[in-house]
Structures are given as structure tokens and as C-alpha cells.
Design a protein around this motif. Structure first.
Motif, short mmCIF file in Angstrom:
data_model
loop_
_atom_site.label_atom_id
_atom_site.label_comp_id
_atom_site.label_asym_id
_atom_site.label_seq_id
_atom_site.Cartn_x
_atom_site.Cartn_y
_atom_site.Cartn_z
N ASP A 25 -6.92 0.11 4.98
CA ASP A 25 -7.25 0.44 3.59
C ASP A 25 -6.85 1.88 3.30
OD1 ASP A 25 -8.41 -2.04 3.18
OD2 ASP A 25 -10.48 -1.28 3.11
N ARG A 85 -5.58 -2.26 -0.72
CA ARG A 85 -5.63 -3.13 0.46
C ARG A 85 -4.65 -4.28 0.27
NH1 ARG A 85 -11.20 -5.68 1.41
NH2 ARG A 85 -11.61 -3.69 2.43
N ASN A 100 0.83 -1.21 0.00
CA ASN A 100 0.00 0.00 0.00
C ASN A 100 0.86 1.25 0.00
OD1 ASN A 100 -2.46 -1.27 -0.10
ND2 ASN A 100 -2.81 -1.17 2.09
#
Length: 160
Positions: free
Chosen positions: A139, A121, A64
Motif C-alpha cells: 500500500d 492499493r 500504484n
């Protein structure tokens, strides 16, 4: 970028690429699910200079960190000629109000005019999430809108 995939019999798979600096960076995914970040010599990918074991959560967080900014940069570039349109990453906090809840629960589009165009994610990008997309702590939402709308969207995620 050329990513090489090398089966490692009895171990798993190595995926790596050469950097401009003359090193190879890669990931070894073992058959038992263990993940290892590796750095090797460019001329000998088997000569590992450094390795770092990662849990699945750590690997996802690293993905991420690397992936979401790239997506935001690409969208920012595409919106450059559209005055007043901005792209921003908005996190879903651990134990935050929307951990385990859906995009629709935020009413973000209705309340702010902001569109969530993707969710990053655990190393995966989920483009165009629908209102029933369920958020998980960690997230990163990739959102597009006005500066004011993005500020309001960030406030919604923090305060409801």
C-alpha cells in the motif's frame, strides 16, 4: 484523456488510449483474469507492437507507481499556497509492522498531526480511509502534514 474500451469476443476487454508520441497504450483483461500491458500503432489498435503479461500483483504495483505520484502531485499543487503543508507517499513494507494492521493502530494523526488522505492499493485509490482501514504490504499512503510530521509518520511506519 479518451480511454477506448473494446470488447474482445471470447477473449476479454481491451482498454487503451493514444499518446502524444503516436502510440496506443492499453491493457487487455482476459476472461480468465490474465492481464496484459500492450503498445499498439495509433492508427491500428489491433496491430500490437509489444505486449507484457502481468500478474495481478504486478498490475497493482504498476498502477500504484503511476497513480499515487499523480495524486500526490495534485495535492501538492492544491497546497502550494498553504505554507508549511506538504504531501508525501508513505509505503507499507512487506513484513512491516503495519502489514495487516489498521490505520488506527498507527495513532498517526494523534502522534504526528499527519492526515492520511488516501491509500493506493493494486491500482485502486481508497480516499479518506477510516481508522479501521486495514493496511496490506505494498500500500502507498498519501499523507498530508508538516515536514516534521511526515518524517515522524514515516518513522512510525518503519519502527512503530
Amino acid at each position: 484523456m479518451n480511454v477506448e474500451v473494446t470488447p474482445l469476443p471470447g477473449i476479454g476487454v481491451r482498454k487503451d488510449f493514444a499518446t502524444r508520441a503516436g502510440r496506443r497504450i492499453g491493457v487487455v483483461t482476459q476472461r480468465d483474469g490474465k492481464i496484459e500491458l500492450i503498445v499498439s500503432k495509433s492508427d491500428d489498435p489491433d496491430a500490437c507492437l509489444a505486449s507484457l503479461p502481468l500478474s495481478a500483483d504486478e498490475a497493482g504495483a504498476l498502477a500504484n507507481l503511476l497513480g499515487a505520484p499523480q495524486l500526490v502531485a495534485q495535492l501538492t499543487e492544491e497546497h502550494r499556497e498553504l505554507p508549511g503543508i506538504h504531501t508525501r507517499q508513505l509505503p507499507i513494507a512487506e513484513d512491516g509492522l503495519f502489514d495487516g494492521r489498521t490505520l488506527g493502530d498507527t495513532a498517526m494523526r494523534t502522534r504526528t498531526g499527519v492526515s492520511v488522505v488516501a491509500v493506493a492499493r493494486a491500482g485502486q485509490v481508497h480516499p479518506s480511509p477510516t481508522p479501521d482501514f486495514t493496511f496490506t504490504a505494498g500500500d502507498l499512503l498519501v499523507a498530508v502534514g508538516t515536514s516534521e510530521g511526515l518524517d515522524a509518520a514515516a518513522k512510525i511506519l518503519k519502527q512503530g
